[in-house]
Design a protein around this motif. Structure first.
Motif, PDB file in Angstrom:
ATOM      1  N   LYS A 197      37.116  53.940  48.273  1.00 14.22           N
ATOM      2  CA  LYS A 197      38.349  54.784  48.119  1.00 14.22           C
ATOM      3  C   LYS A 197      39.081  54.735  46.808  1.00 14.22           C
ATOM      4  N   GLU A 198      39.415  53.533  46.494  1.00 12.37           N
ATOM      5  CA  GLU A 198      40.086  53.222  45.232  1.00 12.37           C
ATOM      6  C   GLU A 198      38.970  52.103  44.731  1.00 12.37           C
ATOM      7  N   LEU A 199      39.000  52.262  43.102  1.00 11.36           N
ATOM      8  CA  LEU A 199      38.021  51.519  42.520  1.00 11.36           C
ATOM      9  C   LEU A 199      38.548  49.949  42.711  1.00 11.36           C
ATOM     10  N   ALA A 200      39.755  49.756  42.251  1.00 11.29           N
ATOM     11  CA  ALA A 200      40.370  48.209  42.452  1.00 11.29           C
ATOM     12  C   ALA A 200      41.833  48.319  42.804  1.00 11.29           C
ATOM     13  N   TYR A 271      35.407  53.829  31.732  1.00 11.86           N
ATOM     14  CA  TYR A 271      36.538  53.766  32.591  1.00 11.86           C
ATOM     15  C   TYR A 271      36.507  52.263  33.084  1.00 11.86           C
ATOM     16  N   LEU A 272      35.413  51.733  33.341  1.00 14.50           N
ATOM     17  CA  LEU A 272      35.430  50.475  33.786  1.00 14.50           C
ATOM     18  C   LEU A 272      35.925  49.257  32.823  1.00 14.50           C
ATOM     19  N   HIS A 273      35.896  49.643  31.414  1.00 11.53           N
ATOM     20  CA  HIS A 273      36.017  48.765  30.375  1.00 11.53           C
ATOM     21  C   HIS A 273      37.675  49.077  30.281  1.00 11.53           C
ATOM     22  N   GLN A 274      37.981  50.077  30.234  1.00 10.98           N
ATOM     23  CA  GLN A 274      39.509  50.347  30.205  1.00 10.98           C
ATOM     24  C   GLN A 274      40.116  49.421  31.262  1.00 10.98           C
ATOM     25  N   THR A 275      39.671  49.520  32.492  1.00  7.98           N
ATOM     26  CA  THR A 275      40.200  48.856  33.633  1.00  7.98           C
ATOM     27  C   THR A 275      40.276  47.500  33.541  1.00  7.98           C
ATOM     28  N   ILE A 279      43.513  44.633  32.947  1.00  7.61           N
ATOM     29  CA  ILE A 279      43.614  43.542  33.884  1.00  7.61           C
ATOM     30  C   ILE A 279      43.684  42.127  33.166  1.00  7.61           C
ATOM     31  N   VAL A 280      42.821  41.961  32.451  1.00  7.23           N
ATOM     32  CA  VAL A 280      42.735  41.024  31.329  1.00  7.23           C
ATOM     33  C   VAL A 280      43.945  40.527  30.701  1.00  7.23           C
ATOM     34  N   SER A 281      44.375  41.774  30.107  1.00  8.38           N
ATOM     35  CA  SER A 281      45.391  41.809  29.086  1.00  8.38           C
ATOM     36  C   SER A 281      46.728  41.275  29.720  1.00  8.38           C
ATOM     37  N   GLU A 314      28.637  45.987  37.688  1.00  8.36           N
ATOM     38  CA  GLU A 314      29.284  46.234  36.450  1.00  8.36           C
ATOM     39  C   GLU A 314      30.668  45.958  36.054  1.00  8.36           C
ATOM     40  N   PHE A 315      31.376  46.234  37.027  1.00 11.92           N
ATOM     41  CA  PHE A 315      32.874  45.744  37.167  1.00 11.92           C
ATOM     42  C   PHE A 315      32.947  44.379  37.310  1.00 11.92           C
ATOM     43  N   TYR A 316      32.198  43.784  38.314  1.00  6.61           N
ATOM     44  CA  TYR A 316      32.010  42.184  38.370  1.00  6.61           C
ATOM     45  C   TYR A 316      31.739  41.499  37.041  1.00  6.61           C
TER      46      TYR A 316
END
Length: 387
Positions: A197-200, A271-275, A279-281, A314-316
């Motif tokens: 439903k939502e990515l994260a 989009y995964l890279h941006q997300t 999070i890490v920032s 890829e997200f992981y």
């Protein structure tokens, strides 16, 4: 610490021909080494190392039939032989399946470049022996223009440069040694629950939407489906007996389809890279993610496509390596940890929780909370609960 940089190349027609020829040489050397190892094993002889095979390959180059091998860099077949031997060894170690011979049609064209002889400028990359002529105007063929300028440092130590073709464009992928970060984050840890439903959904109430539901991606998917149907009809129309005849029109349509497929993949990965970077920032002490059984999730025909489009692995992977770059502890929660079934207030485990129940209602303390947010909160506390 080694970071990998990937940059697109902009070769002219002559350079494209040479790049395909180099990739063909790498494929030939790989198949030759694999076949030689197989025959040697069937004969009952001892295993041959890559050094032995390279000696045999050098002797073979002196034969009249294989004189064409001398027109290319010797580092290309050398590394291809090494790759074949490593793949062969991995099979006997039980790490991988038996390596297959590389097909001209199906295999991805790629080859190795020597890191000592490769040269980078702000705008170009110089490859070894694309031309054998020593004339100044011919030597220009060795310099290939880069699509992005100043992205790869000029004075750096390079690791394992590979030139690959993805069906549309040529790319250079090279590892560069970088200094490790000395800063250690001290902010509160984050639990991340990924879903369809939502990515994260993060434990600090930050939600990242599913990009596959946006109008841009839906429009591209619709265009892709229509083009696939059109190509399928063309194949059926040009069928001769049991064989399908590929016309110029089909080749042209397939190239359009490949462009759309690449466009969709790039949008999702960007989009995964941006997300993950966002999070890490925030510099948390640790990040906790659940080890999902994606292989079994794909078996569900109703969810398979949605799971594949979300790119969970890829997200992981991105979160994992970005945590190591920034000295953030990355924790993988056990697959059977009841992150969704566990009440974050009283600790009650609701074993009969169905997938359709999107809101968690605790029968003990009457806690009402969104199912995914509660899972992220429980994941954040995983370290304390598992201790």
């Amino acid at each position: 610490m080694i970071k990998t940089i990937r940059v697109m190349l902009c070769p002219n027609n002559k350079q494209k021909t040479k790049l395909f020829a180099c990739a063909g040489l790498a494929r030939f050397a790989y198949n030759w080494a694999l076949s030689y190892e197989k025959k040697n094993y069937e004969s009952g002889n001892k295993f041959l190392s890559d050094c032995d095979l390279r000696k045999f390959f050098t002797v073979m180059k002196s034969e009249k039939e294989y004189q064409w091998l001398n027109d290319y860099s010797n580092n290309i077949p050398k590394q291809a032989v090494k790759d074949a031997v490593r793949a062969y060894q991995n099979f006997f170690k039980g790490i991988a399946k038996f390596p297959k011979l590389k097909s001209r049609r199906k295999s991805k064209p790629s080859f190795y470049a020597d890191p000592c002889k490769i040269q980078f400028t702000e705008t170009h990359i110089k490859l070894e022996k694309l031309t054998t002529s020593k004339k100044a105007n011919k030597q220009k063929l060795n310099y290939i223009r880069l699509a992005e300028h100043n992205k790869i440092p000029i004075d750096a130590k390079y690791y394992n440069p590979r030139i690959t073709f993805d069906g549309l464009n040529w790319w250079i992928c090279v590892g560069i040694e970088c200094g490790k970060s000395t800063e250690y984050p001290l902010n509160e840890g984050i639990g991340i629950d990924i879903g369809i439903k939502e990515l994260a959904i993060c434990s600090d109430k930050k939600i990242y939407k599913n990009i596959n539901k946006t109008a841009k991606v839906r429009k591209l998917n619709k265009k892709k489906r229509r083009l696939q149907r059109r190509i399928s009809k063309k194949y059926c129309k040009n069928k001769k007996g049991e064989c399908y005849c590929k016309t110029r029109s089909i080749v042209k349509s397939e190239k359009k389809l490949l462009k759309i497929t690449h466009r969709l993949t790039n949008i999702r990965h960007n989009y995964l890279h941006q997300t993950t970077s966002e999070i890490v920032s925030r510099k948390p002490k640790f990040i906790v993610m659940e080890d999902l059984n994606v292989k079994d999730m794909i078996k569900n025909k109703h969810l398979a496509k949605a799971v594949q489009e979300q790119c969970f692995y890829e997200f992981y992977r991105q979160i994992q390596y970005k945590c190591s770059w920034n000295n953030i502890e990355f924790i993988t929660a056990d697959r059977f940890y009841p992150s969704s079934k566990l009440c974050s207030c009283c600790g009650y485990v609701k074993k009969d929780l169905k997938l359709s129940e999107r809101v968690y209602i605790c029968p003990e303390c009457h806690n009402v909370m969104d199912r995914d947010f509660q899972a992220s909160v429980n994941l954040m506390r995983y370290k304390e609960l598992s201790a």
